[in-house]
Design an enzyme around this catalytic site. Sequence first.
Site, PDB file in Angstrom:
ATOM      1  N   LEU A  11      62.965  92.245  -2.133  1.00  0.00           N
ATOM      2  CA  LEU A  11      61.964  93.109  -1.491  1.00  0.00           C
ATOM      3  C   LEU A  11      61.214  92.318  -0.427  1.00  0.00           C
ATOM      4  CD1 LEU A  11      60.439  95.134  -4.463  1.00  0.00           C
ATOM      5  CD2 LEU A  11      62.585  95.468  -3.223  1.00  0.00           C
ATOM      6  N   ARG A  18      47.341  90.490   3.538  1.00  0.00           N
ATOM      7  CA  ARG A  18      46.459  89.383   3.145  1.00  0.00           C
ATOM      8  C   ARG A  18      46.805  88.076   3.873  1.00  0.00           C
ATOM      9  NH1 ARG A  18      47.306  90.608  -3.199  1.00  0.00           N
ATOM     10  NH2 ARG A  18      49.144  91.636  -2.332  1.00  0.00           N
ATOM     11  N   GLY A  79      54.933 100.927  -2.088  1.00  0.00           N
ATOM     12  CA  GLY A  79      54.894 100.178  -3.337  1.00  0.00           C
ATOM     13  C   GLY A  79      56.253  99.617  -3.735  1.00  0.00           C
TER      14      GLY A  79
END
Length: 451
Positions: A11, A18, A79
């Site tokens: 992934l 961040r 997600g």
Amino acid sequence: MSLSHVATIILAAGKGSRMNSEMPKVLHPVAGIPMIGHLIAAVDILNPEISIVVVSPEQNDVVKYVSPINTTVQNVPLGTGHAVSAAISKFRNFEGDVLVLFGDTPLITCATMQAMIDARRAKENPAAVVLGFRCKNANAYGRLVLEDGKLVRIVEVADASPEQLQNDFCNSGIMVFDGKRLEQLLGEISNTNSTGEYYLTDVISIAREKGWLCKALEAPDYLEVMGVNSRSDLAMAEAAMQIRLRNAAMKKGTTLIDPSSVWFSADTIVGKDITIAPNVWFGLGVHISNNVSIRSFCHIEGAFIDEYSVIGPFARLRPGANIGREVSIGNYVEVKNTTVKEHVKINHLAYVGDSTVEAEANIGAGAITCNYDGIKKTETKIGKGAFIGSNTALVAPVTVGDGAIIGAGSTITDDVPADALALTRATADVREGWANRFRRGKSAKIKNKGP
Ligand code: UD1
Ligand code: CA
């Protein structure tokens, strides 16, 4: 190692916000290569039947970097569960194990991946095996909830109660699934949680509702599974990777006098009986042969160094530096795109670029090759046993023949034949007694100015 019936999904989509970066998170380097490169290297050893990387639509650089590994696009980063679903068409009813890896977890080793696959293939036939690790008060990791040794649920930090956060068994994010049951699990993930994302972690409670067993495997060490979400995490991953690379170098027979101050790239090749002094940096593409000594404060990238050579202190080897046997490269010497043959000495304050230096030549202090005329770069050839006097400027393209001597301070613009002496030197204008007369004149002027 080659494993049949194994597929891997890495992934790599998602914002990585961040990191506060224009560059996709998984391309940020650790030990010189993008994070995702470390995963690909480990997966390569595993040699799975199918592997795929999930990317965001704008991540062309990631697609290019991971090629020839196939990619699939997750159009919106909804997600981790959603990201795996984006790849499911490639694994539909896969007869084997599907290993899900996170592009931001670069330190995972092939041995651990293998252990997870073994656990998935155990007799009890779990639907999923999740890699966990112990860490107290972690605020970036979901928690693995066990009952009777079985994994029953994963709770994300954002949805966890203070009691649940007391649990120190954390989710590394790395999971392996029974390929035949994966699609069914993914299909039941919902986004009814505090972030509105489709969590991959939800598959565990979904499996349990179906009566399917899930297991957790504990990683040998936190550093192997740390996720990189911020620049501070990146620095921690770098530090951890460096410890691994330093230990590997020492195991191969390289002495690091102060391991903590030697920085390797993931691809640095070292051998036996090499000594590396403190404060040395290796960029990508360095190969150091046996019995080489690298002294302090060297910066070396894209270079090959043959046996018994001594580099530094304070030397810079740039890409294309090809250093032969028993060569001595000393302080404040820079070498770029140059082949330096055996027994050459370039001991002080020199720049040698786009050149060939034949065996046994000696390049004096302050000698430089002028390889760039502001438009193009050209070549310098220095013959076998040639002697280049101090402060010489060799203006390329130029050839100095075998055994030739260049007098100190010369600017050489034309080829020099073998065994010739070449020097360009203004005759000194020597004026006897001039200095004394000058000083006397100065002091008389000061006296005349007296109070
Ligand atoms: C995730 C886990 C958490 C675990 C932690 C370990 C979930 C819901 N949470 O949290 O339990 O402790 O990893 O490091 O899985 N990605 C996509 N598409 C998306 C979102 C993410 O491809 O829509 C990729 C990212 O590029 C990254 C990986 O998935 O490589 C993990 O995503 P991230 O957002 O960092 O998850 P965490 O919040 O760290
Ligand atoms: Ca993460």
